[in-house]
Design an enzyme around this catalytic site. Structure first.
Site, PDB file in Angstrom:
ATOM      1  N   LYS A 284       0.847  -1.198   0.000  1.00  0.00           N
ATOM      2  CA  LYS A 284       0.000   0.000   0.000  1.00  0.00           C
ATOM      3  C   LYS A 284       0.880   1.246   0.000  1.00  0.00           C
ATOM      4  O   LYS A 284       1.890   1.311   0.693  1.00  0.00           O
ATOM      5  CB  LYS A 284      -0.927   0.008   1.209  1.00  0.00           C
ATOM      6  CG  LYS A 284      -2.115  -0.923   1.038  1.00  0.00           C
ATOM      7  CD  LYS A 284      -3.263  -0.560   1.950  1.00  0.00           C
ATOM      8  CE  LYS A 284      -4.485  -1.391   1.632  1.00  0.00           C
ATOM      9  NZ  LYS A 284      -5.655  -1.017   2.424  1.00  0.00           N
ATOM     10  N   GLU A 369     -18.324  -9.419  10.755  1.00  0.00           N
ATOM     11  CA  GLU A 369     -19.384  -8.817  11.560  1.00  0.00           C
ATOM     12  C   GLU A 369     -20.267  -9.849  12.245  1.00  0.00           C
ATOM     13  O   GLU A 369     -20.694  -9.663  13.387  1.00  0.00           O
ATOM     14  CB  GLU A 369     -20.237  -7.893  10.681  1.00  0.00           C
ATOM     15  CG  GLU A 369     -19.508  -6.666  10.165  1.00  0.00           C
ATOM     16  CD  GLU A 369     -18.730  -6.897   8.896  1.00  0.00           C
ATOM     17  OE1 GLU A 369     -18.106  -5.948   8.389  1.00  0.00           O
ATOM     18  OE2 GLU A 369     -18.737  -8.049   8.395  1.00  0.00           O
ATOM     19  N   ARG A 397     -24.857  -6.650   8.084  1.00  0.00           N
ATOM     20  CA  ARG A 397     -24.268  -7.934   7.700  1.00  0.00           C
ATOM     21  C   ARG A 397     -24.420  -8.993   8.801  1.00  0.00           C
ATOM     22  O   ARG A 397     -24.108 -10.151   8.589  1.00  0.00           O
ATOM     23  CB  ARG A 397     -22.791  -7.749   7.364  1.00  0.00           C
ATOM     24  CG  ARG A 397     -22.515  -6.580   6.430  1.00  0.00           C
ATOM     25  CD  ARG A 397     -21.083  -6.552   5.967  1.00  0.00           C
ATOM     26  NE  ARG A 397     -20.876  -7.517   4.895  1.00  0.00           N
ATOM     27  CZ  ARG A 397     -19.689  -7.789   4.365  1.00  0.00           C
ATOM     28  NH1 ARG A 397     -18.606  -7.210   4.836  1.00  0.00           N
ATOM     29  NH2 ARG A 397     -19.570  -8.658   3.381  1.00  0.00           N
TER      30      ARG A 397
END
Length: 636
Positions: A284, A369, A397
């Protein structure tokens, strides 16, 4: 920088005209263009600097858009957008009527699937691949999934299913950069992080060696067991057990390595070789030193000068997220049973200081989640007091777990719902528009809507002390700047408050019932039309006494909320009036029955009629006579 090559690329067909030798220069231009574009509009940066070469290689090798590419999560797709005809629109990124920050099927034929939420790519790409086979089409579906998205249960469910089809034209590319928004967590991430070093078991080996050194036969046995275990859990074995052909890891910034490998896996997928898995390692922030050094800071910056980098500013007001983070630390000091849980959103949900101060009571469960909610339920069963810090959109979710594992058992889990309401530039996929309807319909569930920062802290304390599941919802950013108390105060449970009393004549009075931060525009509107304003605070339980009292001397009601109207707080008020046997006209104001696109928050609220002018106009249209009389009385 001269962008001559990039400016000639308006589609993947143009890209394919370049020689392999020209691609590294294109990558340099594309990376610079991403940096320049995001620095002018704001948006996701670190992740997109890391996918430049991968994006080029994918479109160079695969036959897009007939071959489908699904990006997971979709915020890493800017280079893909630029290479597929949207370069000239990058200056509209995440702005109203501009380019979305995520893939969007309505935006381009090259955006095969919308991916604002993570871990969905393999399921979607598998569905596409099976559809190709069913229709007799010779195409390949590609899922590009980040290492943190790979921790989501859906990814493994999809791989487990995909392995059943030994001729499936599916390619999964694991983009392994070992950095989600929060540091990647979980056994899989630790395994991937150690893979390149060849030091898979070094964390425990030294300790084991010291213990077993006093017993050489046991030490030799352990050595043989370790060698066997390494083979059992190598990534090739893990993914091959799912039915995938595994390749890698390879350098995701080396086009000379990427392109031949992608050509090979595409060929294998088309020739009936079954699902293919390519492990790519990227970085990244690649190519921009400041982002490489601090990829979290450059994950989603606002506008900045690339020469100077992102400048940390001192905010004049605390955000709701900061208020929550401070409350969590204070409450943890007061109650040793409190634990904080987040599904991979440490920074976004304001848990950085909590982790520093209470590392043994902090749990980042990864992008999981469903697990987060049931994990919290398990802790509550044993007398702990879990606080789940989660974005409103991500709680969607885990709805079954919320109902079955928490509410059905009436467990005291507190959900701190950040990003409630509209979220501006992140758009429809991240909007917290639906939590009021989907929470208030659940038995045992409590739901609170603070109007400002001070009330947010007080309602968090109130909710924490309830012996039932509860949720406190609050928006992104700051409110009016109300300074929270340093104390851990509670508010009267299930009770709202009057904030303004109408002086209009009997029979002409309007009562505005405000939920959440829209209390303040409601107060401003009320000054112009001489209306009563109630700060309701609680959606569930609703303050029936306050509603009954207002109905006694008000003829007209207006409800205001920053969630969808359908099934929302206004609907709760209508149900309450019906329950009380009161027949009074009620105007419901909130978000319309449509997905709200990305754009400036204030502009979007205005478009939805939820600014002062819009609220006033709606009341005027619904109750024109009352509006005229009351406006004259207050001199407007």
């Amino acid at each position: 920088m001269n962008l001559m090559t990039l400016h000639s690329i308006n589609s993947p067909n143009d890209l394919k005209k370049l020689t392999r030798e020209e691609l590294p220069a294109l990558a340099d231009e594309l990376r610079q263009f991403v940096l320049d574009s995001v620095s002018q509009t704001g948006g996701h940066l670190s992740s997109n600097l890391g996918t430049v070469e991968l994006s080029i290689a994918l479109h160079y090798v695969f036959d897009t858009p007939d071959d489908r590419i699904v990006w997971d999560v979709g915020h890493q797709s800017y280079p893909h957008k630029i290479l597929t005809g949207r370069r000239e629109r990058m200056n509209t990124l995440r702005q109203f009527k501009g380019l979305s920050g995520f893939p969007q099927r309505a935006e381009s034929e090259f955006d095969a699937f919308g991916t604002g939420h993570s871990s969905t790519s393999i399921s979607a790409a598998m569905g596409m691949a099976r559809a190709f086979q069913t229709k007799g089409e010779n195409h390949v579906a590609v899922a590009v999934i980040g290492d943190s998205a790979m921790t989501g249960g859906m990814a493994f469910e999809a791989m487990n299913n995909a392995g059943v089809y030994d001729d499936l034209p599916l390619v999964v590319i694991l983009n392994d950069n070992d950095m989600s928004i929060s540091p990647a967590v979980g056994a899989l991430n630790r395994h991937l992080a150690r893979l390149l070093s060849g030091n898979i078991y070094s964390a425990t080996k030294k300790g084991i060696d010291s213990v077993l050194s006093i017993a050489p036969p046991l030490r030799e046995f352990a050595k043989r067991l370790e060698d066997h275990a390494k083979g059992m859990v190598s990534p090739s074995t893990i993914f091959q057990e799912f039915g995938f052909n595994y390749f890698g890891p390879i350098d995701g910034h080396d086009l000379d390595a990427l392109i031949p490998m992608l050509q090979n896996v595409r060929r294998l997928a088309l020739e009936g070789g079954g699902p293919q898995f390519l492990h790519v390692v990227t970085r990244k922030g690649q190519g921009y030193e400041l982002a490489e050094a601090d990829p979290v800071l450059y994950h989603g910056p606002s506008k900045f000068n690339p020469e100077e980098g992102v400048k940390k500013t001192v905010a004049t007001k605390k955000t709701f997220t900061q208020v929550f983070g401070e409350w969590l630390c204070d409450m943890a000091h007061a109650d040793p049973l409190l634990v904080g849980i987040t599904p991979a959103m440490r920074e976004g949900s304001g848990l950085v200081e909590f982790e520093k101060n209470f590392p043994k009571r902090y749990y980042d469960v990864g992008i999981a989640e469903q697990h987060a909610v049931t994990f919290a339920a398990g802790m509550a069963c044993e007398g702990m007091k879990p606080v789940v810090a989660i974005y409103s959109t991500f709680l969607q979710r885990a709805y079954d777990q919320l109902i079955h594992d928490v509410a059905l058992q009436d467990l005291p889990v507190l959900f701190a719902l950040d990003r409630a309401g509209l979220v501006g530039a992140d758009g429809a996929s991240h909007a917290g528009a639906y939590d009021i309807p989907f929470l208030r319909c659940i038995p045992n569930m409590l739901l609170m809507t603070p109007a400002d920062e001070a009330e947010c802290r007080d309602l968090l304390t109130t909710a924490f002390h309830q012996p039932h599941p509860s949720a406190v919802r609050y928006p992104r950013g700051a409110g009016v700047g109300a300074i929270p108390s340093k104390e851990l105060r509670t508010l009267p449970f299930g009770k709202g408050e009057l904030r303004r009393k109408s002086h209009a004549p009997a029979g002409q009075r309007v009562a505005i019932l405000a939920f959440g931060t829209l209390l303040y525009p409601a107060l401003e509107v009320a000054e112009g039309i001489d209306a009563t304003v109630a700060n309701m605070r609680f959606v569930k339980p609703l303050d029936l006494d306050l509603i009954k009292s207002l109905a006694a001397d008000h003829e007209y009601f207006v409800t205001i909320e920053d969630g969808v109207i359908a099934g929302g707080a206004g609907s709760a008020c209508l149900e309450a009036l019906a329950h009380l046997g009161i027949n009074k006209p009620l105007l419901q104001l909130g978000l319309p029955d449509q997905f709200i696109e990305h754009g400036d928050y204030n502009l979007l609220m205005s478009k939805c009629g939820l600014d002062v002018e819009g609220i006033t106009d709606s009341i005027k249209q619904r109750f024109p006579a009352v509006f005229t009389i009351n406006s004259v009385l207050v001199g407007k």
